[in-house]
Design a protein around this motif. Structure first.
Motif, short mmCIF file in Angstrom:
data_model
loop_
_atom_site.label_atom_id
_atom_site.label_comp_id
_atom_site.label_asym_id
_atom_site.label_seq_id
_atom_site.Cartn_x
_atom_site.Cartn_y
_atom_site.Cartn_z
N VAL A 152 -9.67 -6.29 4.03
CA VAL A 152 -10.90 -7.00 3.72
C VAL A 152 -10.61 -8.49 3.87
O VAL A 152 -9.72 -9.02 3.22
N VAL A 153 -11.35 -9.14 4.77
CA VAL A 153 -11.12 -10.53 5.11
C VAL A 153 -12.25 -11.38 4.55
O VAL A 153 -13.44 -11.11 4.82
N PHE A 154 -11.91 -12.40 3.78
CA PHE A 154 -12.85 -13.40 3.31
C PHE A 154 -12.53 -14.68 4.08
O PHE A 154 -11.41 -15.19 3.99
N ALA A 155 -13.49 -15.21 4.84
CA ALA A 155 -13.21 -16.37 5.70
C ALA A 155 -14.27 -17.44 5.50
O ALA A 155 -15.47 -17.16 5.45
N THR A 156 -13.81 -18.68 5.41
CA THR A 156 -14.70 -19.83 5.35
C THR A 156 -14.07 -20.94 6.17
O THR A 156 -12.98 -20.76 6.74
N ALA A 157 -14.73 -22.07 6.25
CA ALA A 157 -14.22 -23.17 7.08
C ALA A 157 -12.84 -23.60 6.60
O ALA A 157 -12.68 -24.03 5.45
N GLY A 158 -11.84 -23.44 7.45
CA GLY A 158 -10.51 -23.94 7.16
C GLY A 158 -9.59 -23.04 6.39
O GLY A 158 -8.41 -23.37 6.20
N GLU A 159 -10.06 -21.88 5.92
CA GLU A 159 -9.17 -20.98 5.18
C GLU A 159 -9.65 -19.54 5.22
O GLU A 159 -10.81 -19.25 5.50
N ARG A 160 -8.73 -18.65 4.90
CA ARG A 160 -9.01 -17.21 4.98
C ARG A 160 -8.16 -16.48 3.94
O ARG A 160 -6.99 -16.81 3.73
N ILE A 161 -8.76 -15.49 3.29
CA ILE A 161 -8.05 -14.61 2.36
C ILE A 161 -8.13 -13.19 2.90
O ILE A 161 -9.20 -12.74 3.31
N GLU A 162 -7.00 -12.49 2.90
CA GLU A 162 -6.99 -11.10 3.36
C GLU A 162 -6.40 -10.21 2.27
O GLU A 162 -5.31 -10.46 1.77
N LEU A 163 -7.15 -9.18 1.91
CA LEU A 163 -6.68 -8.17 0.95
C LEU A 163 -6.44 -6.89 1.75
O LEU A 163 -7.35 -6.38 2.41
N ILE A 164 -5.22 -6.39 1.69
CA ILE A 164 -4.81 -5.30 2.59
C ILE A 164 -4.18 -4.15 1.80
O ILE A 164 -3.39 -4.37 0.88
N HIS A 165 -4.52 -2.95 2.20
CA HIS A 165 -3.85 -1.74 1.68
C HIS A 165 -3.45 -0.88 2.86
O HIS A 165 -4.25 -0.62 3.76
N ARG A 166 -2.20 -0.44 2.87
CA ARG A 166 -1.71 0.44 3.92
C ARG A 166 -1.17 1.73 3.28
O ARG A 166 -0.34 1.65 2.38
N ALA A 167 -1.64 2.84 3.75
CA ALA A 167 -1.18 4.14 3.26
C ALA A 167 -0.16 4.71 4.25
O ALA A 167 -0.48 4.90 5.42
N ASP A 168 1.03 4.98 3.77
CA ASP A 168 2.09 5.51 4.63
C ASP A 168 2.33 7.00 4.42
O ASP A 168 3.00 7.64 5.23
N ASP A 169 1.79 7.55 3.34
CA ASP A 169 2.08 8.94 2.99
C ASP A 169 0.84 9.54 2.34
O ASP A 169 0.30 8.99 1.37
N ARG A 170 0.37 10.66 2.88
CA ARG A 170 -0.82 11.31 2.36
C ARG A 170 -0.66 11.75 0.91
O ARG A 170 -1.64 11.97 0.19
N ALA A 171 0.57 11.83 0.43
CA ALA A 171 0.82 12.26 -0.95
C ALA A 171 0.20 11.30 -1.96
O ALA A 171 -0.11 11.70 -3.08
N ILE A 172 0.01 10.03 -1.59
CA ILE A 172 -0.60 9.09 -2.55
C ILE A 172 -2.02 9.53 -2.89
O ILE A 172 -2.47 9.37 -4.03
N PHE A 173 -2.74 10.07 -1.92
CA PHE A 173 -4.10 10.53 -2.17
C PHE A 173 -4.10 11.79 -3.02
O PHE A 173 -4.95 11.98 -3.89
N ALA A 174 -3.13 12.67 -2.76
CA ALA A 174 -3.03 13.90 -3.54
C ALA A 174 -2.71 13.58 -5.00
O ALA A 174 -3.29 14.16 -5.93
N ARG A 175 -1.77 12.65 -5.23
CA ARG A 175 -1.44 12.28 -6.61
C ARG A 175 -2.65 11.67 -7.32
O ARG A 175 -2.92 11.97 -8.48
N GLY A 176 -3.37 10.81 -6.61
CA GLY A 176 -4.57 10.23 -7.20
C GLY A 176 -5.64 11.26 -7.49
O GLY A 176 -6.32 11.19 -8.51
N ALA A 177 -5.77 12.24 -6.59
CA ALA A 177 -6.77 13.29 -6.79
C ALA A 177 -6.44 14.13 -8.02
O ALA A 177 -7.32 14.45 -8.83
N VAL A 178 -5.17 14.48 -8.18
CA VAL A 178 -4.77 15.26 -9.36
C VAL A 178 -4.96 14.44 -10.62
O VAL A 178 -5.47 14.94 -11.63
N ARG A 179 -4.55 13.19 -10.58
CA ARG A 179 -4.74 12.32 -11.75
C ARG A 179 -6.22 12.20 -12.10
O ARG A 179 -6.60 12.29 -13.28
#
Length: 242
Positions: A194-221
């Motif tokens: 998710v990129v927030f951009a304005t004149a002269g600056e930018r903020i990026e919030l990033i999530h990268r999933a490397d293993d499908r197990a993270i979704f399974a753990r969250g689903a069980v929780r």
């Protein structure tokens, strides 16, 4: 020990949930796939999780309601009609619906909402997601979830603000819009920026999933948390206590 019934048990997420459930203090009540008896599974499980397909959701909600069994829905590609059915079911049973069961994504959505609200209208918002080449829906359920969080932050709705079809001579970027781009290729589990951009600056919030197990753990929780809730419609925010 809480028993979990899985709609879509033979899919990637269903198999991942089967693998991680015992590690988190849950057991599998059984699985249900196309042509199986949904009612029987709903009756014998303490809580249901659905990672099947949009076309099957209505039947799964009906089975959950008939058995008074809570259901967590992680199926993506849902229509407005599906969401209306979910809201209707939530009047009788606990329902947790989310575009992503990762705890990290739940926190990211909260950060996106707060950033959008605090930064104000001078900041443009763009969302970029990438998934494996076989993913059927676009934008991803997670991208839509993040888009809704951003829209909430700026006081609008995603349906009013989303731009998903830039091509050709589109002209200057319209104020108050949320751009959404979908990339598909290889075996990427899920990347979201998710990129927030304005004149002269930018903020990026990033999530990268490397293993499908993270979704399974969250689903069980999420399923374990949902089992003890009153009828209503819930989100992963609430599972995290936010």
């Amino acid at each position: 020990m809480t028993s979990i019934g899985i709609f879509g048990s033979m899919g990637r997420m269903g198999q991942a949930i089967v693998a991680v459930a015992p590690q988190l203090g849950a057991q599998i009540a059984g699985g249900c796939d196309q042509g199986d008896d949904t009612a029987e599974l709903a009756r014998k499980a303490d809580v249901l999780v659905d990672f099947s397909a949009p076309a099957a959701l209505e039947a799964h909600l009906a089975a959950a309601r008939a058995a008074w069994t809570p259901i967590m829905i992680g199926t993506t590609g849902l229509s407005e009609r599906h969401h209306a059915l979910i809201t209707q079911a939530a009047g009788e049973i606990p329902v947790l619906q989310t575009g992503n069961t990762s705890m990290g994504i739940a926190l990211l959505a909260r950060l996106v909402r707060e950033a959008a609200a605090r930064l104000g209208p001078d900041w443009d918002i763009e969302i970029v997601e990438m998934h494996h080449r076989n993913k059927a829906d676009a934008p991803s359920g997670t991208a839509l979830m993040l888009g809704e969080a951003a829209a909430h932050g700026i006081g609008t709705t995603l349906s009013a603000a989303a731009v998903t079809d830039r091509a050709g001579l589109t002209g200057p970027r319209a104020d108050g819009t949320i751009g959404m781009a979908s990339l598909r290729g290889g075996s990427v589990v899920g990347d979201h920026s998710v990129v927030f951009a304005t004149a002269g600056e930018r903020i990026e919030l990033i999530h990268r999933a490397d293993d499908r197990a993270i979704f399974a753990r969250g689903a069980v929780r999420g399923a374990l948390w949902l089992k003890d809730q009153q009828p209503g419609r819930y989100t992963m925010d609430q599972v995290l206590g936010m």
